[in-house]
Motif scaffolding. Structure first.
Motif, PDB file in Angstrom:
ATOM      1  N   GLU A 170       0.821  -1.214   0.000  1.00 36.30           N
ATOM      2  CA  GLU A 170       0.000   0.000   0.000  1.00 36.30           C
ATOM      3  C   GLU A 170       0.856   1.265   0.000  1.00 36.30           C
ATOM      4  O   GLU A 170       0.422   2.319  -0.455  1.00 36.30           O
ATOM      5  CB  GLU A 170      -0.948   0.034   1.214  1.00 36.30           C
ATOM      6  N   LYS A 173       1.427   3.877  -2.876  1.00 36.82           N
ATOM      7  CA  LYS A 173       0.567   5.033  -3.145  1.00 36.82           C
ATOM      8  C   LYS A 173       1.229   6.344  -2.712  1.00 36.82           C
ATOM      9  O   LYS A 173       0.776   7.418  -3.096  1.00 36.82           O
ATOM     10  CB  LYS A 173      -0.795   4.870  -2.450  1.00 36.82           C
ATOM     11  N   GLY A 179      -1.766   6.813  -7.600  1.00 32.10           N
ATOM     12  CA  GLY A 179      -2.959   7.047  -6.783  1.00 32.10           C
ATOM     13  C   GLY A 179      -3.749   5.772  -6.561  1.00 32.10           C
ATOM     14  O   GLY A 179      -3.316   4.668  -6.914  1.00 32.10           O
ATOM     15  N   ASP A 180      -4.927   5.921  -5.979  1.00 33.00           N
ATOM     16  CA  ASP A 180      -5.786   4.775  -5.665  1.00 33.00           C
ATOM     17  C   ASP A 180      -6.168   3.985  -6.912  1.00 33.00           C
ATOM     18  O   ASP A 180      -6.194   2.749  -6.887  1.00 33.00           O
ATOM     19  CB  ASP A 180      -7.060   5.248  -4.945  1.00 33.00           C
ATOM     20  N   LYS A 181      -6.472   4.688  -7.993  1.00 31.15           N
ATOM     21  CA  LYS A 181      -6.914   4.014  -9.220  1.00 31.15           C
ATOM     22  C   LYS A 181      -5.810   3.113  -9.766  1.00 31.15           C
ATOM     23  O   LYS A 181      -6.048   1.943 -10.087  1.00 31.15           O
ATOM     24  CB  LYS A 181      -7.331   5.053 -10.267  1.00 31.15           C
ATOM     25  N   TYR A 183      -3.207   2.010  -8.080  1.00 31.30           N
ATOM     26  CA  TYR A 183      -2.943   0.987  -7.066  1.00 31.30           C
ATOM     27  C   TYR A 183      -3.909  -0.190  -7.237  1.00 31.30           C
ATOM     28  O   TYR A 183      -3.503  -1.353  -7.161  1.00 31.30           O
ATOM     29  CB  TYR A 183      -3.051   1.578  -5.662  1.00 31.30           C
ATOM     30  N   ASP A 184      -5.184   0.096  -7.475  1.00 33.35           N
ATOM     31  CA  ASP A 184      -6.175  -0.971  -7.668  1.00 33.35           C
ATOM     32  C   ASP A 184      -5.829  -1.841  -8.873  1.00 33.35           C
ATOM     33  O   ASP A 184      -6.093  -3.045  -8.874  1.00 33.35           O
ATOM     34  CB  ASP A 184      -7.581  -0.383  -7.831  1.00 33.35           C
ATOM     35  N   LYS A 187      -2.303  -3.870  -7.512  1.00 33.32           N
ATOM     36  CA  LYS A 187      -2.124  -4.430  -6.168  1.00 33.32           C
ATOM     37  C   LYS A 187      -1.999  -5.952  -6.147  1.00 33.32           C
ATOM     38  O   LYS A 187      -1.300  -6.505  -5.299  1.00 33.32           O
ATOM     39  CB  LYS A 187      -3.239  -3.969  -5.230  1.00 33.32           C
TER      40      LYS A 187
END
Length: 192
Positions: A170, A173, A179-181, A183-184, A187
């Motif tokens: 995590e 990030k 960013g989160d997008k 990372y998704d 991951k």
């Protein structure tokens, strides 16, 4: 010449005199400052040291599989191998192949030596079963991840060098432009 013209010439003379006086004061101040700067010598100049001799020392944190982990002060041109040697050398279970011992150290850098167990499965190569180890992967390996190009791969490598690696997936990030997008998307394809 009428009175009005005389008054106008008088004002011009006064302004010119003020400009000349101001220029003379500024020139004197500048000359004085130059003399003062020449008189002031630093300790390094008195002893004959150069700036790189006195201010080039590098401080690094050596962690992981070394005999004496800690913070060490090294020469300006020190390599990772010098940092490891300062930390008492690697332990028997260290995996020297997980880092570049010839790399010049950077001031403030954290150097983490992984154990054989920590790097098992990827042999220190950065990849195991299609999953990329973000702590040891090369730039090219990082670029195989979706959405990771040359710039982001370099950002990831710079971040892990500066912070001594990632402590969790995590944490990626925290890298600039991840960013989160993104990372998704990655991951399930990364590990530490």
């Amino acid at each position: 010449m009428n009175a009005h013209q005389k008054e106008h010439i008088k004002k011009i003379v006064v302004v010119a005199a003020i400009v000349v006086i101001a220029a003379a004061v500024l020139a004197a101040y500048y000359f004085h400052q130059q003399q003062q700067n020449q008189k002031l010598l630093t300790d390094a100049e008195i002893t004959g040291e150069t700036a790189s001799d006195s201010g080039g020392e590098k401080v690094v944190h050596v962690a992981g599989a070394v005999n004496q982990p800690g913070v060490y002060h090294l020469k300006p041109d020190a390599r990772v191998a010098d940092a490891v040697e300062a930390a008492g050398g690697m332990t028997e279970d260290a995996n020297a192949d997980t880092l570049n011992l010839a790399k010049v150290v950077e001031d403030g850098e954290k150097i983490t030596i992984r154990t054989q167990e920590e790097s098992s499965g990827d042999g220190g190569s950065g990849e195991s079963n299609g999953v990329i180890n973000i702590n040891s992967a090369s730039q090219e390996q990082l670029m195989t991840l979706p959405g990771i190009g040359e710039v982001l791969a370099k950002n990831i490598m710079d971040y892990r060098t500066e912070h001594g690696g990632f402590s969790s997936i995590e944490e990626i990030k925290e890298v600039n432009r991840v960013g989160d997008k993104l990372y998704d998307q990655i991951k399930d394809k990364i590990t530490i």
